[in-house]
Design a protein around this motif. Structure first.
Motif, PDB file in Angstrom:
ATOM      1  N   LEU A  89       0.896  -1.067   0.041  1.00 54.74           N
ATOM      2  CA  LEU A  89       0.091  -0.027   0.193  1.00 54.74           C
ATOM      3  C   LEU A  89       0.619   1.213   0.110  1.00 54.74           C
ATOM      4  N   ARG A  90       2.220   0.965   0.082  1.00 59.22           N
ATOM      5  CA  ARG A  90       3.066   2.471   0.067  1.00 59.22           C
ATOM      6  C   ARG A  90       3.308   2.801  -1.384  1.00 59.22           C
ATOM      7  N   LEU A  91       2.985   4.229  -1.459  1.00 61.93           N
ATOM      8  CA  LEU A  91       2.960   4.912  -2.692  1.00 61.93           C
ATOM      9  C   LEU A  91       4.222   6.026  -2.597  1.00 61.93           C
ATOM     10  N   THR A  92       4.693   6.171  -3.715  1.00 61.59           N
ATOM     11  CA  THR A  92       5.737   7.209  -3.760  1.00 61.59           C
ATOM     12  C   THR A  92       5.071   8.666  -3.714  1.00 61.59           C
ATOM     13  N   ARG A  93       5.687   9.764  -3.929  1.00 59.76           N
ATOM     14  CA  ARG A  93       5.018  11.195  -3.849  1.00 59.76           C
ATOM     15  C   ARG A  93       4.406  11.199  -5.170  1.00 59.76           C
ATOM     16  N   ALA A  94       5.275  10.806  -6.313  1.00 56.81           N
ATOM     17  CA  ALA A  94       4.536  11.112  -7.597  1.00 56.81           C
ATOM     18  C   ALA A  94       3.244   9.928  -7.708  1.00 56.81           C
ATOM     19  N   GLN A  95       3.315   9.076  -7.188  1.00 57.08           N
ATOM     20  CA  GLN A  95       1.919   8.097  -7.357  1.00 57.08           C
ATOM     21  C   GLN A  95       1.022   8.712  -6.327  1.00 57.08           C
ATOM     22  N   HIS A  96       1.166   8.956  -5.126  1.00 56.58           N
ATOM     23  CA  HIS A  96       0.011   9.701  -4.647  1.00 56.58           C
ATOM     24  C   HIS A  96      -0.586  10.906  -5.100  1.00 56.58           C
ATOM     25  N   LEU A  97       0.198  11.572  -5.983  1.00 53.94           N
ATOM     26  CA  LEU A  97      -0.227  12.756  -6.740  1.00 53.94           C
ATOM     27  C   LEU A  97      -1.110  12.352  -7.592  1.00 53.94           C
ATOM     28  N   ALA A  98      -0.889  11.265  -8.438  1.00 47.35           N
ATOM     29  CA  ALA A  98      -1.531  10.625  -9.504  1.00 47.35           C
ATOM     30  C   ALA A  98      -2.752   9.979  -8.815  1.00 47.35           C
ATOM     31  N   ALA A  99      -2.724   9.463  -7.756  1.00 46.71           N
ATOM     32  CA  ALA A  99      -3.859   8.746  -7.205  1.00 46.71           C
ATOM     33  C   ALA A  99      -4.978   9.744  -6.604  1.00 46.71           C
ATOM     34  N   LEU A 100      -4.285  11.049  -6.255  1.00 48.43           N
ATOM     35  CA  LEU A 100      -5.092  12.148  -5.789  1.00 48.43           C
ATOM     36  C   LEU A 100      -6.012  12.882  -7.033  1.00 48.43           C
ATOM     37  N   GLY A 101      -5.164  12.853  -8.155  1.00 42.58           N
ATOM     38  CA  GLY A 101      -5.859  13.358  -9.323  1.00 42.58           C
ATOM     39  C   GLY A 101      -6.951  12.399  -9.696  1.00 42.58           C
ATOM     40  N   GLN A 102      -6.732  11.251  -9.902  1.00 39.21           N
ATOM     41  CA  GLN A 102      -7.579  10.067 -10.169  1.00 39.21           C
ATOM     42  C   GLN A 102      -8.926   9.964  -9.321  1.00 39.21           C
ATOM     43  N   GLY A 103      -8.480  10.135  -7.923  1.00 39.09           N
ATOM     44  CA  GLY A 103      -9.803  10.317  -7.015  1.00 39.09           C
ATOM     45  C   GLY A 103     -10.729  11.487  -7.154  1.00 39.09           C
ATOM     46  N   LEU A 104      -9.940  12.799  -7.476  1.00 48.05           N
ATOM     47  CA  LEU A 104     -10.759  14.012  -7.529  1.00 48.05           C
ATOM     48  C   LEU A 104     -11.510  13.837  -8.736  1.00 48.05           C
ATOM     49  N   PHE A 105     -11.261  13.453  -9.768  1.00 50.15           N
ATOM     50  CA  PHE A 105     -11.781  13.544 -11.150  1.00 50.15           C
ATOM     51  C   PHE A 105     -12.787  12.243 -11.035  1.00 50.15           C
ATOM     52  N   THR A 106     -12.201  10.902 -10.644  1.00 49.67           N
ATOM     53  CA  THR A 106     -13.184   9.989 -10.823  1.00 49.67           C
ATOM     54  C   THR A 106     -14.420   9.871 -10.028  1.00 49.67           C
ATOM     55  N   PHE A 107     -13.899   9.944  -8.623  1.00 48.32           N
ATOM     56  CA  PHE A 107     -14.836   9.502  -7.366  1.00 48.32           C
ATOM     57  C   PHE A 107     -15.444  10.760  -6.829  1.00 48.32           C
ATOM     58  N   SER A 108     -14.887  12.081  -7.022  1.00 48.61           N
ATOM     59  CA  SER A 108     -15.564  13.239  -6.435  1.00 48.61           C
ATOM     60  C   SER A 108     -16.370  13.815  -7.352  1.00 48.61           C
ATOM     61  N   ILE A 109     -15.782  14.573  -8.618  1.00 49.27           N
ATOM     62  CA  ILE A 109     -16.408  15.343  -9.562  1.00 49.27           C
ATOM     63  C   ILE A 109     -17.449  14.448 -10.585  1.00 49.27           C
ATOM     64  N   SER A 110     -16.673  13.428 -11.246  1.00 42.25           N
ATOM     65  CA  SER A 110     -17.728  12.523 -12.063  1.00 42.25           C
ATOM     66  C   SER A 110     -18.857  12.224 -11.161  1.00 42.25           C
ATOM     67  N   TYR A 111     -18.922  11.599 -10.055  1.00 41.10           N
ATOM     68  CA  TYR A 111     -20.040  11.046  -9.367  1.00 41.10           C
ATOM     69  C   TYR A 111     -20.949  12.015  -9.040  1.00 41.10           C
ATOM     70  N   SER A 112     -20.473  13.061  -8.429  1.00 39.87           N
ATOM     71  CA  SER A 112     -21.146  14.302  -8.045  1.00 39.87           C
ATOM     72  C   SER A 112     -22.025  14.815  -9.106  1.00 39.87           C
ATOM     73  N   PHE A 113     -21.505  15.123 -10.298  1.00 37.70           N
ATOM     74  CA  PHE A 113     -22.272  15.544 -11.624  1.00 37.70           C
ATOM     75  C   PHE A 113     -23.279  14.703 -12.093  1.00 37.70           C
ATOM     76  N   THR A 114     -22.749  13.338 -12.031  1.00 38.15           N
ATOM     77  CA  THR A 114     -23.794  12.199 -12.306  1.00 38.15           C
ATOM     78  C   THR A 114     -24.794  12.451 -11.588  1.00 38.15           C
ATOM     79  N   TYR A 115     -24.951  12.235 -10.348  1.00 38.42           N
ATOM     80  CA  TYR A 115     -26.063  12.209  -9.575  1.00 38.42           C
ATOM     81  C   TYR A 115     -26.933  13.447  -9.909  1.00 38.42           C
ATOM     82  N   ALA A 116     -26.128  14.683  -9.960  1.00 37.52           N
ATOM     83  CA  ALA A 116     -26.927  15.902 -10.031  1.00 37.52           C
ATOM     84  C   ALA A 116     -27.485  15.776 -11.539  1.00 37.52           C
TER      85      ALA A 116
END
Length: 326
Positions: A89-116
């Motif tokens: 489960l350990r990620l490097t700084r670059a991997q964490h940043l990529a995961a942050l971008g993935q989570g922001l767009f996929t699980f935050s923005i996309s699903y919020s706008f889908t429900y809306a």
């Protein structure tokens, strides 16, 4: 299912990097590709049924709260699965940043706008809009990553989109386009575009060497965290409906629609490429239509069969499409 997912992680990967794959006129269907195709079908079946499950979540609980409960539970299950199957489960700084971008767009923005969006237009219209994910992926990866797609890939994506339009056309016309339709479609377009950017950040994480399931777990955790912060800042009440219908749909959306489907999706995307994996968005609406027939007594005619045939033909064309170098 987690054991199956863990096994897929050890498949030989066909990287989506444009500089590492030589051009092949007709690539053979390898074991990894065949398993990837099976994964696409599994994801399509799961996500095709989640359209109906999401309707069971709408009501007394705020949509953002429902999304938080869904991905919060899924995050815990993913982390537990990684511990059980000894995934690092350990990620490097670059991997964490990529995961942050993935989570922001996929699980935050996309699903919020889908429900809306589903608050303004019928789910069939949203499903049709999501069928454009393949096109957006091809364009985004071409512009941002320099990846080229073969003409067959574009043709397959076009056939898939056309098939979904034919299949869903009757439902779209029957739903009608009221005053809020433009807003609903616009929200859906934001959602599908956010999903494409989520795919891009997942690909970035792959290039930085992160494994599929651990990076998905972190991405889901980041996305859920962003939604919690936004909800607290905007005064969202994080209530829960104790009814069997709500809790049952929540468990299905968390375990199948999130843990299994997303873990499998991002795994097969690394195996057969994000462009073809995103074709799940074209196969999902036919499954959703079948669920509607079984549980909502909907009726479809020959246009549905014609649309399904176009979707399957498009899928076959994308499977046989050669990889292209820049």
């Amino acid at each position: 299912m987690l054991a199956l997912l863990s096994g897929i992680l050890h498949l030989p990967r066909v990287t989506s990097s444009p500089d590492s794959v030589p051009p092949i006129a007709r690539p053979p269907l390898s074991r990894a590709t065949l398993l990837g195709i099976g994964g696409v079908l599994i994801c399509a079946v799961i996500w095709g049924t989640t359209w109906y499950a999401i309707t069971l979540q709408l009501g007394t609980v705020a949509p953002l709260a429902s999304i938080v409960w869904r991905f919060g539970l899924a995050t815990v299950l993913l982390f537990l699965g990684c511990l059980i199957f000894r995934q690092n489960l350990r990620l490097t700084r670059a991997q964490h940043l990529a995961a942050l971008g993935q989570g922001l767009f996929t699980f935050s923005i996309s699903y919020s706008f889908t429900y809306a969006s589903e608050a303004h237009v019928a789910s069939a219209i949203v499903a049709v809009t999501f069928a454009s994910l393949t096109f957006i992926n091809l364009v985004l990866f071409r512009l941002a990553a320099g990846q080229k797609a073969a003409a067959a890939s574009w043709g397959g994506a076009l056939l898939g989109l056309l098939g979904v339009l034919v299949l869903s056309g009757g439902e779209v016309l029957k739903a009608g386009l009221g005053s809020g339709a433009a807003l609903g479609v616009g929200l859906a377009l934001v959602a599908v575009t956010a999903s494409a950017f989520g795919n891009y950040f997942a690909w970035k994480g792959q290039n930085h060497g992160s494994a599929a399931v651990p990076s998905t777990a972190w991405a889901m955790a980041y996305g859920t965290g962003v939604l919690v912060l936004f909800g607290l800042a905007t005064g969202v009440e994080f209530a829960i409906d104790p009814s069997f219908t709500y809790v049952g749909s929540l468990l299905y959306l968390s375990v199948f629609g999130s843990v299994i489907a997303f873990g499998l999706y991002f795994t097969i995307a690394r195996t057969i490429g994000y462009a073809m994996a995103s074709y799940v968005s074209a196969l999902t609406p036919p499954v959703a239509m079948l669920v509607s027939v079984l549980f909502e007594r909907a009726h479809f005619g020959w246009s549905a069969l014609a649309g399904l045939l176009l979707v399957l033909c498009g899928q076959a064309l994308m499977i046989r499409a050669p990889k292209v170098q820049t």
